[in-house]
Design a protein around this motif. Structure first.
Motif, PDB file in Angstrom:
ATOM      1  N   VAL A  95       0.825  -1.209   0.000  1.00  0.00           N
ATOM      2  CA  VAL A  95       0.000   0.000   0.000  1.00  0.00           C
ATOM      3  C   VAL A  95       0.865   1.268   0.000  1.00  0.00           C
ATOM      4  N   GLY A  96       2.164   1.132   0.292  1.00  0.00           N
ATOM      5  CA  GLY A  96       3.040   2.293   0.404  1.00  0.00           C
ATOM      6  C   GLY A  96       3.778   2.599  -0.888  1.00  0.00           C
ATOM      7  N   ALA A  97       4.202   3.857  -1.034  1.00  0.00           N
ATOM      8  CA  ALA A  97       4.945   4.275  -2.220  1.00  0.00           C
ATOM      9  C   ALA A  97       6.381   3.774  -2.189  1.00  0.00           C
ATOM     10  N   THR A  98       6.911   3.555  -0.990  1.00  0.00           N
ATOM     11  CA  THR A  98       8.261   3.022  -0.826  1.00  0.00           C
ATOM     12  C   THR A  98       8.207   1.853   0.157  1.00  0.00           C
ATOM     13  N   VAL A  99       9.317   1.130   0.239  1.00  0.00           N
ATOM     14  CA  VAL A  99       9.404  -0.002   1.165  1.00  0.00           C
ATOM     15  C   VAL A  99       9.145   0.441   2.601  1.00  0.00           C
ATOM     16  N   GLN A 100       9.782   1.545   3.034  1.00  0.00           N
ATOM     17  CA  GLN A 100       9.596   1.974   4.429  1.00  0.00           C
ATOM     18  C   GLN A 100       8.164   2.449   4.683  1.00  0.00           C
ATOM     19  N   ASP A 101       7.529   3.063   3.679  1.00  0.00           N
ATOM     20  CA  ASP A 101       6.126   3.465   3.832  1.00  0.00           C
ATOM     21  C   ASP A 101       5.241   2.248   4.041  1.00  0.00           C
ATOM     22  N   ASP A 102       5.546   1.180   3.315  1.00  0.00           N
ATOM     23  CA  ASP A 102       4.728  -0.023   3.419  1.00  0.00           C
ATOM     24  C   ASP A 102       4.873  -0.676   4.790  1.00  0.00           C
ATOM     25  N   VAL A 103       6.100  -0.726   5.292  1.00  0.00           N
ATOM     26  CA  VAL A 103       6.326  -1.302   6.616  1.00  0.00           C
ATOM     27  C   VAL A 103       5.661  -0.449   7.692  1.00  0.00           C
ATOM     28  N   ALA A 104       5.606   0.868   7.464  1.00  0.00           N
ATOM     29  CA  ALA A 104       5.027   1.783   8.449  1.00  0.00           C
ATOM     30  C   ALA A 104       3.507   1.724   8.481  1.00  0.00           C
ATOM     31  N   PHE A 105       2.878   1.277   7.406  1.00  0.00           N
ATOM     32  CA  PHE A 105       1.420   1.402   7.261  1.00  0.00           C
ATOM     33  C   PHE A 105       0.646   0.764   8.416  1.00  0.00           C
ATOM     34  N   GLY A 106       0.966  -0.496   8.732  1.00  0.00           N
ATOM     35  CA  GLY A 106       0.245  -1.191   9.799  1.00  0.00           C
ATOM     36  C   GLY A 106       0.442  -0.519  11.137  1.00  0.00           C
ATOM     37  N   MET A 107       1.641   0.010  11.386  1.00  0.00           N
ATOM     38  CA  MET A 107       1.904   0.677  12.659  1.00  0.00           C
ATOM     39  C   MET A 107       1.149   1.999  12.749  1.00  0.00           C
ATOM     40  N   GLU A 108       1.062   2.727  11.625  1.00  0.00           N
ATOM     41  CA  GLU A 108       0.307   3.980  11.612  1.00  0.00           C
ATOM     42  C   GLU A 108      -1.158   3.731  11.970  1.00  0.00           C
ATOM     43  N   ASN A 109      -1.711   2.660  11.415  1.00  0.00           N
ATOM     44  CA  ASN A 109      -3.112   2.339  11.695  1.00  0.00           C
ATOM     45  C   ASN A 109      -3.349   1.994  13.156  1.00  0.00           C
ATOM     46  N   ARG A 110      -2.311   1.556  13.836  1.00  0.00           N
ATOM     47  CA  ARG A 110      -2.439   1.173  15.245  1.00  0.00           C
ATOM     48  C   ARG A 110      -1.956   2.264  16.183  1.00  0.00           C
ATOM     49  N   GLY A 111      -1.575   3.416  15.638  1.00  0.00           N
ATOM     50  CA  GLY A 111      -1.219   4.561  16.460  1.00  0.00           C
ATOM     51  C   GLY A 111       0.129   4.480  17.145  1.00  0.00           C
ATOM     52  N   PHE A 112       1.104   3.781  16.537  1.00  0.00           N
ATOM     53  CA  PHE A 112       2.440   3.701  17.117  1.00  0.00           C
ATOM     54  C   PHE A 112       3.081   5.090  17.132  1.00  0.00           C
ATOM     55  N   PRO A 113       3.819   5.452  18.184  1.00  0.00           N
ATOM     56  CA  PRO A 113       4.570   6.719  18.181  1.00  0.00           C
ATOM     57  C   PRO A 113       5.612   6.719  17.056  1.00  0.00           C
ATOM     58  N   ARG A 114       5.883   7.898  16.509  1.00  0.00           N
ATOM     59  CA  ARG A 114       6.768   8.003  15.344  1.00  0.00           C
ATOM     60  C   ARG A 114       8.168   7.440  15.620  1.00  0.00           C
ATOM     61  N   GLU A 115       8.720   7.734  16.795  1.00  0.00           N
ATOM     62  CA  GLU A 115      10.071   7.239  17.100  1.00  0.00           C
ATOM     63  C   GLU A 115      10.100   5.712  17.124  1.00  0.00           C
ATOM     64  N   GLU A 116       9.069   5.111  17.712  1.00  0.00           N
ATOM     65  CA  GLU A 116       9.009   3.649  17.757  1.00  0.00           C
ATOM     66  C   GLU A 116       8.844   3.075  16.351  1.00  0.00           C
ATOM     67  N   MET A 117       8.051   3.761  15.522  1.00  0.00           N
ATOM     68  CA  MET A 117       7.876   3.302  14.137  1.00  0.00           C
ATOM     69  C   MET A 117       9.213   3.277  13.405  1.00  0.00           C
ATOM     70  N   GLN A 118       9.992   4.355  13.541  1.00  0.00           N
ATOM     71  CA  GLN A 118      11.288   4.434  12.871  1.00  0.00           C
ATOM     72  C   GLN A 118      12.210   3.300  13.315  1.00  0.00           C
ATOM     73  N   GLN A 119      12.195   3.028  14.630  1.00  0.00           N
ATOM     74  CA  GLN A 119      13.031   1.955  15.160  1.00  0.00           C
ATOM     75  C   GLN A 119      12.602   0.599  14.612  1.00  0.00           C
ATOM     76  N   ARG A 120      11.277   0.346  14.585  1.00  0.00           N
ATOM     77  CA  ARG A 120      10.774  -0.939  14.110  1.00  0.00           C
ATOM     78  C   ARG A 120      10.996  -1.114  12.605  1.00  0.00           C
ATOM     79  N   ILE A 121      10.896  -0.040  11.835  1.00  0.00           N
ATOM     80  CA  ILE A 121      11.185  -0.126  10.399  1.00  0.00           C
ATOM     81  C   ILE A 121      12.617  -0.600  10.202  1.00  0.00           C
ATOM     82  N   SER A 122      13.547   0.008  10.924  1.00  0.00           N
ATOM     83  CA  SER A 122      14.966  -0.377  10.797  1.00  0.00           C
ATOM     84  C   SER A 122      15.185  -1.818  11.251  1.00  0.00           C
ATOM     85  N   GLU A 123      14.589  -2.184  12.387  1.00  0.00           N
ATOM     86  CA  GLU A 123      14.794  -3.526  12.933  1.00  0.00           C
ATOM     87  C   GLU A 123      14.225  -4.618  12.021  1.00  0.00           C
ATOM     88  N   THR A 124      12.994  -4.413  11.534  1.00  0.00           N
ATOM     89  CA  THR A 124      12.362  -5.464  10.734  1.00  0.00           C
ATOM     90  C   THR A 124      12.980  -5.569   9.346  1.00  0.00           C
TER      91      THR A 124
END
Length: 279
Positions: A95-124
């Motif tokens: 659903v995302g325009a880039t790989v990181q956007d796609d990984v972020a999508f599910g977290m955005e829908n669940r209201g993850f804080p931005r800093e945690e999202m960035q960390q999880r994108i890198s980790e996963t």
């Protein structure tokens, strides 16, 4: 003993009132940190089980319990936090325009804080070895790379159960091995319960336990070694057995006294080497 994470309790399902039952009185359990493969011929009910586990469908009879919660319309969003699913065609999940956007999508829908999202994108993305493709458009990736991103997108929400529904079916043998090596490594390090629904016998032998479906019913449940020892019975219900198992059977019939029932090439070679060393 490990915690019981998934329970199917006498589950039956059909797609319409006048349609035949796709699943009939199906019961099984899956535990924390366990790898279970579900196999069966086309139409045996495998993919329906996956959709029921993720709340895409609901049973007409019986109950499904995920981590102590019954799967129903009231619990569905909680269930989907616990159960991640990767399908056969990853393009259907992007659903995302880039790989990181796609990984972020599910977290955005669940209201993850931005800093945690960035960390999880890198980790996963690191976990699936796709960190160098963060800004790449998904359609530019190979089939294997797309599946790795799809897996990263699911892992980012930290599910307790990961379902692969024929997730390697569209890949060549090297791509399938790459994905399953990745998944095996992640399952071990993250402590996931992994459910693989597959026709690929090499995937099946990696599992701890196998559930065999036949015509909507659970036919047998055992370790891969026990399942594939019943070669004739498997063939009668339309399933094949690993080539190594067939070769081992022919060697035994030719008088070669193997000490085990090998499931892969490494086990067969070790068995033959042990036999050679004794002679």
């Amino acid at each position: 003993m490990s915690k019981k994470l998934v329970e199917f309790r006498n589950v039956s399902f059909k797609y319409g009132e006048k349609e035949p039952w796709v699943l009939r009185n199906c019961s099984f359990e899956i535990y924390e940190n366990e790898w279970v493969a579900i196999i069966g011929h086309n139409g045996s009910g495998k993919s329906t089980i996956a959709k029921l586990l993720n709340g895409l469908l609901f049973p007409q009879e019986g109950e499904i319990i995920i981590d102590g919660q019954q799967v129903n319309e009231d619990s569905i969003w909680n269930i989907r936090k616990e159960v991640g699913m990767v399908f056969q065609n990853p393009d259907n999940q992007f659903v995302g325009a880039t790989v990181q956007d796609d990984v972020a999508f599910g977290m955005e829908n669940r209201g993850f804080p931005r800093e945690e999202m960035q960390q999880r994108i890198s980790e996963t993305l690191s976990a699936v070895r796709m960190q160098d493709y963060r800004l790449t458009e998904p359609h530019r990736l190979s089939g294997g790379q797309k599946q790795r991103v799809a897996i990263a997108s699911v892992l980012a929400i930290s599910p307790k159960v990961l379902i692969l529904d024929e997730a390697t079916a569209m890949l060549d043998p090297s791509g399938r091995k790459e994905i399953m090596d990745t998944v095996g490594r992640i399952q071990e390090s993250n402590g996931l319960s992994l459910i693989t629904i597959t026709h690929d016998l090499q995937e099946v032998v990696q599992a701890e336990r196998v559930i065999v479906m036949n015509n909507g019913e659970k036919w047998k449940e055992a370790s891969p070694r026990e399942i594939f020892s019943e070669k004739d019975a498997l063939r009668k219900i339309g399933l094949d057995v690993p080539f190594v198992a067939i070769l081992a059977e022919e060697l035994k019939q030719a008088g070669v006294s193997l000490t085990a029932a090998p499931l892969n090439q490494e086990e067969l070679l070790e068995d033959l080497w042990t036999l050679h060393s004794r002679t």
